[in-house]
Design a protein around this motif. Sequence first.
Motif, PDB file in Angstrom:
ATOM      1  N   ALA A 250      -1.446   7.611   7.242  1.00 34.51           N
ATOM      2  CA  ALA A 250      -1.863   7.463   5.850  1.00 34.51           C
ATOM      3  C   ALA A 250      -0.628   7.326   4.963  1.00 34.51           C
ATOM      4  N   LEU A 251      -0.611   6.279   4.146  1.00 38.02           N
ATOM      5  CA  LEU A 251       0.512   6.047   3.237  1.00 38.02           C
ATOM      6  C   LEU A 251       0.284   6.763   1.914  1.00 38.02           C
ATOM      7  N   PRO A 252       1.341   7.233   1.267  1.00 36.71           N
ATOM      8  CA  PRO A 252       1.185   7.905  -0.028  1.00 36.71           C
ATOM      9  C   PRO A 252       0.587   6.961  -1.079  1.00 36.71           C
ATOM     10  N   ASP A 253      -0.121   7.546  -2.039  1.00 33.47           N
ATOM     11  CA  ASP A 253      -0.712   6.761  -3.117  1.00 33.47           C
ATOM     12  C   ASP A 253       0.296   6.666  -4.256  1.00 33.47           C
ATOM     13  N   ALA A 254       1.340   5.878  -4.022  1.00 35.63           N
ATOM     14  CA  ALA A 254       2.408   5.684  -5.012  1.00 35.63           C
ATOM     15  C   ALA A 254       2.803   4.214  -5.019  1.00 35.63           C
ATOM     16  N   GLU A 255       3.076   3.696  -6.190  1.00 32.21           N
ATOM     17  CA  GLU A 255       3.399   2.283  -6.326  1.00 32.21           C
ATOM     18  C   GLU A 255       4.881   2.019  -6.521  1.00 32.21           C
ATOM     19  N   ARG A 256       5.612   2.995  -6.985  1.00 32.31           N
ATOM     20  CA  ARG A 256       7.036   2.795  -7.246  1.00 32.31           C
ATOM     21  C   ARG A 256       7.757   4.127  -7.170  1.00 32.31           C
ATOM     22  N   GLY A 257       9.015   4.076  -6.748  1.00 28.98           N
ATOM     23  CA  GLY A 257       9.837   5.268  -6.672  1.00 28.98           C
ATOM     24  C   GLY A 257      11.287   4.928  -6.927  1.00 28.98           C
ATOM     25  N   GLU A 258      12.154   5.900  -6.720  1.00 24.51           N
ATOM     26  CA  GLU A 258      13.581   5.685  -6.903  1.00 24.51           C
ATOM     27  C   GLU A 258      14.130   4.777  -5.802  1.00 24.51           C
ATOM     28  N   ARG A 259      15.056   3.915  -6.188  1.00 20.43           N
ATOM     29  CA  ARG A 259      15.691   3.056  -5.195  1.00 20.43           C
ATOM     30  C   ARG A 259      16.568   3.887  -4.280  1.00 20.43           C
ATOM     31  N   ARG A 309      -2.779  -3.132  11.927  1.00 19.30           N
ATOM     32  CA  ARG A 309      -3.360  -3.588  10.663  1.00 19.30           C
ATOM     33  C   ARG A 309      -3.222  -2.512   9.607  1.00 19.30           C
ATOM     34  N   LEU A 310      -3.414  -2.936   8.369  1.00 15.59           N
ATOM     35  CA  LEU A 310      -3.425  -2.051   7.203  1.00 15.59           C
ATOM     36  C   LEU A 310      -4.842  -2.000   6.650  1.00 15.59           C
ATOM     37  N   GLU A 311      -5.400  -0.810   6.568  1.00 19.70           N
ATOM     38  CA  GLU A 311      -6.741  -0.620   6.015  1.00 19.70           C
ATOM     39  C   GLU A 311      -6.632   0.107   4.685  1.00 19.70           C
ATOM     40  N   ARG A 312      -7.396  -0.414   3.705  1.00 24.71           N
ATOM     41  CA  ARG A 312      -7.354   0.168   2.369  1.00 24.71           C
ATOM     42  C   ARG A 312      -8.734   0.041   1.742  1.00 24.71           C
ATOM     43  N   ALA A 313      -9.210   1.111   1.151  1.00 19.16           N
ATOM     44  CA  ALA A 313     -10.552   1.138   0.581  1.00 19.16           C
ATOM     45  C   ALA A 313     -10.710   0.044  -0.471  1.00 19.16           C
ATOM     46  N   GLU A 316     -10.216  -6.007   2.296  1.00 19.11           N
ATOM     47  CA  GLU A 316     -10.351  -6.409   3.685  1.00 19.11           C
ATOM     48  C   GLU A 316      -9.140  -5.916   4.486  1.00 19.11           C
ATOM     49  N   PRO A 317      -9.343  -5.483   5.735  1.00 19.17           N
ATOM     50  CA  PRO A 317      -8.200  -5.075   6.557  1.00 19.17           C
ATOM     51  C   PRO A 317      -7.197  -6.220   6.692  1.00 19.17           C
ATOM     52  N   LEU A 318      -5.916  -5.886   6.589  1.00 20.64           N
ATOM     53  CA  LEU A 318      -4.843  -6.867   6.692  1.00 20.64           C
ATOM     54  C   LEU A 318      -4.178  -6.748   8.057  1.00 20.64           C
ATOM     55  N   ALA A 319      -4.298  -7.794   8.870  1.00 18.28           N
ATOM     56  CA  ALA A 319      -3.680  -7.783  10.202  1.00 18.28           C
ATOM     57  C   ALA A 319      -2.169  -7.948  10.063  1.00 18.28           C
ATOM     58  N   LEU A 320      -1.416  -6.992  10.582  1.00 24.64           N
ATOM     59  CA  LEU A 320       0.052  -7.060  10.553  1.00 24.64           C
ATOM     60  C   LEU A 320       0.592  -7.531  11.898  1.00 24.64           C
ATOM     61  N   LEU A 342      -2.304   2.817   8.044  1.00 23.65           N
ATOM     62  CA  LEU A 342      -1.795   1.949   9.101  1.00 23.65           C
ATOM     63  C   LEU A 342      -2.408   2.357  10.432  1.00 23.65           C
ATOM     64  N   VAL A 343      -3.005   1.397  11.124  1.00 21.13           N
ATOM     65  CA  VAL A 343      -3.568   1.628  12.455  1.00 21.13           C
ATOM     66  C   VAL A 343      -2.534   1.187  13.477  1.00 21.13           C
ATOM     67  N   CYS A 344      -2.092   2.115  14.313  1.00 22.47           N
ATOM     68  CA  CYS A 344      -0.972   1.862  15.220  1.00 22.47           C
ATOM     69  C   CYS A 344      -1.359   2.194  16.656  1.00 22.47           C
ATOM     70  N   THR A 345      -0.602   1.630  17.582  1.00 21.82           N
ATOM     71  CA  THR A 345      -0.790   1.889  19.004  1.00 21.82           C
ATOM     72  C   THR A 345       0.571   2.079  19.651  1.00 21.82           C
ATOM     73  N   VAL A 346       0.693   3.077  20.493  1.00 28.28           N
ATOM     74  CA  VAL A 346       1.933   3.293  21.235  1.00 28.28           C
ATOM     75  C   VAL A 346       2.062   2.227  22.314  1.00 28.28           C
ATOM     76  N   VAL A 347       3.230   1.620  22.417  1.00 27.91           N
ATOM     77  CA  VAL A 347       3.485   0.554  23.392  1.00 27.91           C
ATOM     78  C   VAL A 347       4.310   1.128  24.538  1.00 27.91           C
ATOM     79  N   ARG A 348       3.817   0.946  25.751  1.00 23.09           N
ATOM     80  CA  ARG A 348       4.518   1.472  26.919  1.00 23.09           C
ATOM     81  C   ARG A 348       5.587   0.516  27.434  1.00 23.09           C
ATOM     82  N   CYS A 349       5.313  -0.765  27.427  1.00 24.18           N
ATOM     83  CA  CYS A 349       6.292  -1.741  27.903  1.00 24.18           C
ATOM     84  C   CYS A 349       6.017  -3.083  27.242  1.00 24.18           C
TER      85      CYS A 349
END
Length: 395
Positions: A250-259, A309-313, A316-320, A342-349
């Motif tokens: 889950a990504l934070p609900d923030a649009e901008r921060g310090e560089r 992919r990126l899912e957001r309420a 539409e889901p965005l395929a990365l 972010l929906v992720c999968t561990v890659v073995r090889c």
Amino acid sequence: MAAEATAAPSATTIFYLTLLFIFLTAIITTVVTKWSRDKCLKLLDGYRVTLERTRGQTLWGSLKVFSSGVEVVYDHPFVDVHGREKTSFMIYAQEMDQQVHALVRFHGELDETARRTRLRQVRRGFNPGPVRRLWRGFRNFVNTLRDAFNAAIGAAVAQVQRTSPAGAVLATQGTAVTSMGQTILGKFAGNAYEPLLEQYIGRPVILDVADPLNPNNAAVEYAGFLVDYTQQFIAVMNVEHGSGEEFTLALPDAERGERLPPLPPPPPPGAPAPVLPPPLKVEQELEVRLDGARFKVRNVRHEPVAVQRLERAGFEPLALRAVLPPGGILDLPARDARGGTLVCTVVRCLDVVVPRRLATVRHAGRLLAPTGLAAEMQLDRLPLVSKLFGESTEK
């Protein structure tokens, strides 16, 4: 009189032969140079890959390989913060050492056609036929004696200058002819030949790759079969690409921060890794930071992660379909990704091509589950084969 007539070519003949030599030298050298591409990079040409840059930043898309560099064509046009649309990223040949850290290809991110062609490519690399083996042996032989061949070319040109009627032409273009011969020979056998690696072509190895933020710590390991190597790159691939558990971030609900401050240069030998600013959150061994208007997701695992992919309420889901190698960093626009998952999968090889200055074949591996002829040809899936091989069909 006949001897005097054939003693030396006329001035006009020398002039035209000189022009012909200039054109032939230029044409042959240009064609050979334009057609030559790194063998390891060619293995990924036309496939969807993730390119990891030397400081961990990643970009993904379809790879195009040229003699003068590579181009990664994005899946969709990218619009930067200034509203400029970008469709690809190009790295030129003189920048490859400074820009490229690894190129990875994951079976799960390819379409069905690309999967089939990749499988044929990998199997052909693991088990080359007699013609390919003979050609590789001949090329290695020429490469081993390349210095001797270069010296022979120079000696032959010098001999023709002294004895042939065309020697007057070679007196002005001898250097160019010698350079052309050495260029053709270099392109023909310009691949490094190392007996220590040659014995493991098509066999399992473990590749140690320098960490992108701390080259002193070569903790990133890739297991697979050694397919090929050149002076600049080394390729390790796998027949099947295994994947592990699926998880979400889950990504934070923030649009901008310090560089964030720019990453420091690589530390000198023996120095510790640079200290990064503290992340906003750490979950599933992924660090999330906010750099101005962009999220930076860094993989601190010892294994790659496929960001599917990126899912957001409300969207539409965005395929990365990007792969984060260990230490890799994924950039996402905070405006479009805030509050998303972010929906992720561990890659073995997977398949990986790495610059040789960063990678070392440190260990020979072995097959944990060797397959026989029946499994290789999938004969055991036929109804009667299991009985012929003495296996029971009962569950």
